[in-house]
Design an enzyme around this catalytic site. Structure first.
Site, PDB file in Angstrom:
ATOM      1  N   ASP A  17       0.884  -1.155   0.000  1.00 37.00           N
ATOM      2  CA  ASP A  17       0.000   0.000   0.000  1.00 37.00           C
ATOM      3  C   ASP A  17       0.939   1.226   0.000  1.00 37.00           C
ATOM      4  OD1 ASP A  17      -2.354   1.626   0.486  1.00 37.00           O
ATOM      5  OD2 ASP A  17      -1.620   1.807   2.544  1.00 37.00           O
ATOM      6  N   LEU A  18       0.418   2.379  -0.368  1.00 36.51           N
ATOM      7  CA  LEU A  18       1.295   3.560  -0.447  1.00 36.51           C
ATOM      8  C   LEU A  18       1.146   4.463   0.788  1.00 36.51           C
ATOM      9  CD1 LEU A  18       3.228   5.376  -2.156  1.00 36.51           C
ATOM     10  CD2 LEU A  18       1.181   6.404  -3.163  1.00 36.51           C
ATOM     11  N   ASP A  19      -0.034   5.116   0.879  1.00 36.42           N
ATOM     12  CA  ASP A  19      -0.254   6.088   1.959  1.00 36.42           C
ATOM     13  C   ASP A  19      -0.200   5.404   3.319  1.00 36.42           C
ATOM     14  OD1 ASP A  19      -0.818   8.302   0.176  1.00 36.42           O
ATOM     15  OD2 ASP A  19      -2.761   7.386  -0.223  1.00 36.42           O
ATOM     16  N   THR A  25       1.674  10.320   4.074  1.00 34.20           N
ATOM     17  CA  THR A  25       0.653  11.197   3.499  1.00 34.20           C
ATOM     18  C   THR A  25      -0.667  11.115   4.268  1.00 34.20           C
ATOM     19  OG1 THR A  25       0.370   9.387   1.964  1.00 34.20           O
ATOM     20  CG2 THR A  25       1.377  11.383   1.080  1.00 34.20           C
ATOM     21  N   LYS A  53      -8.864   5.689   6.332  1.00 32.41           N
ATOM     22  CA  LYS A  53      -7.637   5.139   5.743  1.00 32.41           C
ATOM     23  C   LYS A  53      -7.951   3.972   4.820  1.00 32.41           C
ATOM     24  CE  LYS A  53      -4.350   6.495   9.311  1.00 32.41           C
ATOM     25  NZ  LYS A  53      -3.443   6.035  10.358  1.00 32.41           N
ATOM     26  N   GLY A  54      -7.320   3.973   3.683  1.00 31.67           N
ATOM     27  CA  GLY A  54      -7.398   2.827   2.774  1.00 31.67           C
ATOM     28  C   GLY A  54      -8.588   2.850   1.833  1.00 31.67           C
ATOM     29  N   ARG A  57     -11.637   7.807  -2.323  1.00 32.77           N
ATOM     30  CA  ARG A  57     -11.982   9.202  -2.009  1.00 32.77           C
ATOM     31  C   ARG A  57     -13.486   9.358  -1.752  1.00 32.77           C
ATOM     32  NH1 ARG A  57     -10.030  13.144  -6.512  1.00 32.77           N
ATOM     33  NH2 ARG A  57      -8.160  11.872  -6.146  1.00 32.77           N
ATOM     34  N   SER A 122      -2.574   0.630  -4.375  1.00 36.25           N
ATOM     35  CA  SER A 122      -3.086   1.807  -3.660  1.00 36.25           C
ATOM     36  C   SER A 122      -4.457   2.227  -4.165  1.00 36.25           C
ATOM     37  CB  SER A 122      -2.108   2.972  -3.849  1.00 36.25           C
ATOM     38  OG  SER A 122      -2.677   4.180  -3.388  1.00 36.25           O
ATOM     39  N   ALA A 123      -5.279   2.747  -3.242  1.00 35.86           N
ATOM     40  CA  ALA A 123      -6.601   3.263  -3.619  1.00 35.86           C
ATOM     41  C   ALA A 123      -6.505   4.674  -4.178  1.00 35.86           C
ATOM     42  CB  ALA A 123      -7.503   3.269  -2.390  1.00 35.86           C
ATOM     43  N   SER A 124      -5.316   5.264  -4.095  1.00 38.57           N
ATOM     44  CA  SER A 124      -5.197   6.691  -4.428  1.00 38.57           C
ATOM     45  C   SER A 124      -5.065   6.973  -5.923  1.00 38.57           C
ATOM     46  CB  SER A 124      -3.987   7.282  -3.705  1.00 38.57           C
ATOM     47  OG  SER A 124      -3.780   8.609  -4.138  1.00 38.57           O
ATOM     48  N   ASN A 126      -3.902   9.719  -6.754  1.00 37.98           N
ATOM     49  CA  ASN A 126      -2.695  10.557  -6.778  1.00 37.98           C
ATOM     50  C   ASN A 126      -1.420   9.732  -6.644  1.00 37.98           C
ATOM     51  OD1 ASN A 126      -3.912  13.333  -6.729  1.00 37.98           O
ATOM     52  ND2 ASN A 126      -4.819  12.565  -4.837  1.00 37.98           N
ATOM     53  N   LYS A 153     -11.213  -0.882  -1.311  1.00 43.05           N
ATOM     54  CA  LYS A 153     -10.882  -1.786  -0.211  1.00 43.05           C
ATOM     55  C   LYS A 153     -12.003  -1.620   0.819  1.00 43.05           C
ATOM     56  CE  LYS A 153      -5.919  -0.823  -0.845  1.00 43.05           C
ATOM     57  NZ  LYS A 153      -4.728  -0.143  -0.313  1.00 43.05           N
ATOM     58  N   GLU A 177       0.077  -3.250   4.716  1.00 40.33           N
ATOM     59  CA  GLU A 177      -1.057  -2.331   4.843  1.00 40.33           C
ATOM     60  C   GLU A 177      -1.097  -1.619   6.188  1.00 40.33           C
ATOM     61  OE1 GLU A 177      -3.641  -0.817   3.922  1.00 40.33           O
ATOM     62  OE2 GLU A 177      -3.957  -1.509   1.885  1.00 40.33           O
ATOM     63  N   ASP A 178      -1.517  -0.355   6.180  1.00 46.24           N
ATOM     64  CA  ASP A 178      -1.684   0.374   7.450  1.00 46.24           C
ATOM     65  C   ASP A 178      -3.159   0.552   7.805  1.00 46.24           C
ATOM     66  OD1 ASP A 178      -2.165   2.260   5.351  1.00 46.24           O
ATOM     67  OD2 ASP A 178      -2.037   3.847   6.859  1.00 46.24           O
TER      68      ASP A 178
HETATM   69  C1  BG6 Z   1      -5.684   5.752   0.239  1.00 39.55           C
HETATM   70  C2  BG6 Z   1      -5.784   6.525   1.528  1.00 39.55           C
HETATM   71  O1  BG6 Z   1      -4.368   5.348   0.007  1.00 39.55           O
HETATM   72  O2  BG6 Z   1      -6.129   6.553  -0.860  1.00 39.55           O
HETATM   73  C3  BG6 Z   1      -7.206   7.020   1.734  1.00 39.55           C
HETATM   74  O3  BG6 Z   1      -5.419   5.689   2.611  1.00 39.55           O
HETATM   75  C4  BG6 Z   1      -7.639   7.834   0.523  1.00 39.55           C
HETATM   76  O4  BG6 Z   1      -7.266   7.781   2.914  1.00 39.55           O
HETATM   77  C5  BG6 Z   1      -7.480   7.006  -0.746  1.00 39.55           C
HETATM   78  O5  BG6 Z   1      -9.008   8.238   0.672  1.00 39.55           O
HETATM   79  C6  BG6 Z   1      -7.847   7.778  -2.015  1.00 39.55           C
HETATM   80  O6  BG6 Z   1      -6.874   8.758  -2.237  1.00 39.55           O
HETATM   81  P1  BG6 Z   1      -6.968   9.897  -3.330  1.00 39.55           P
HETATM   82  O7  BG6 Z   1      -5.556  10.437  -3.407  1.00 39.55           O
HETATM   83  O8  BG6 Z   1      -7.402   9.273  -4.627  1.00 39.55           O
HETATM   84  O9  BG6 Z   1      -7.958  10.897  -2.837  1.00 39.55           O
HETATM   85 MG    MG Z   2      -2.710   3.192   3.562  1.00 37.39          MG
END
Ligand code: BG6
Ligand code: MG
Length: 230
Positions: A17-19, A25, A53-54, A57, A122-124, A126, A153, A177-178
């Site tokens: 996982d990233l964040d 972050t 977390k995880g 958005r 990662s779910a992000s 970004n 997730k 994973e955190d």
């Molecule tokens: C996860 C974070 O890695 O990414 C979550 O733990 C976050 O808190 C999710 O909501 C989505 O991130 P982003 O950058 O697409 O808003």
């Molecule tokens: Mg995380």
């Protein structure tokens, strides 16, 4: 003749996982959500932030709105999520390698040195921007980010896709994973979950360590084989 001479050892594959696992972050996400909450007339605590977390958005936004008892239309939600993301991206501008979490760089380097395949899960949306800022964009054998999945997730989609990119079977994957949602996603994928953080917040992980600085790939495989024997 040594019968084990030609025995091949199957290396695990790692999915990170990233964040909150590789980079610090999670606090920026918290700051941006709390800023939105304050504009809506309430605030969220660090403990409440654990639930954000995880998850994706939009799912995180639903949880935030539920915390503040706020009803919003689909259109309003789109606007709120964009507002939060703009602040988050602003905070990311100062991000550099100094924001890598303890042990992250060393653990990745050691994994690669051993020939272990590594992916990001990662779910992000970004994630690639963040990896670029950290100089980590080219170290992964596969990257799955929030633009590639439709199910947040604890759904296992993100990790199953990671295993597919690495061309390994899920049962051979170890996920770092955190977030509780991430631990559940890893287990639902049939993978081994390693929690990064506090045992109090992470149930169901095979092992929980405070950070990757507390582990090497060798120590991890020893600990996992001990657990298998139990
Ligand atoms: C996860 C974070 O890695 O990414 C979550 O733990 C976050 O808190 C999710 O909501 C989505 O991130 P982003 O950058 O697409 O808003
Ligand atoms: Mg995380």
């Amino acid at each position: 003749m040594n019968e084990n001479k030609h025995q091949t050892i199957t290396l695990p594959a790692y999915i990170f996982d990233l964040d909150g696992v590789l980079v610090d972050t999670a606090h920026y996400h918290f700051l941006a959500w709390n800023r939105l909450a304050k504009e809506l007339g309430f605030s969220i605590t660090e403990q409440e932030n654990e639930r954000l977390k995880g998850v994706s958005r939009m799912k995180a936004l639903d949880i935030v709105l539920e915390m503040g008892n706020v009803n919003a239309s689909a259109e309003e939600k789109e606007e709120m999520a964009a507002r939060k993301n703009n602040w988050y991206v602003e905070y990311l501008e100062t991000l550099d390698q100094g924001h890598l979490l303890p042990g992250a760089h060393e653990f990745i380097a050691a994994s690669k040195k051993m020939g272990i395949k590594i992916a990001l899960g990662s779910a992000s949306k970004n994630a690639r921007t963040i990896l670029k800022k950290l100089g980590l964009l080219s170290v992964f054998d596969g990257i799955v980010d929030g633009t590639m999945t439709t199910k947040a997730k604890p759904n296992p989609e993100v990790f199953l896709l990671g295993a597919e990119l690495l061309k390994v079977s899920p049962s051979n994957c170890v996920v770092f994973e955190d977030a509780q949602a991430g631990i559940e996603a890893a287990r639902a994928a049939g993978m081994t979950a390693i929690g990064i953080g506090s045992e109090h917040n992470l149930t169901g992980a095979a092992l929980v360590v405070p950070s990757l600085a507390h582990l090497t790939p060798e120590e991890l495989s020893q600990q996992l084989s001990l657990l298998q024997q139990q």
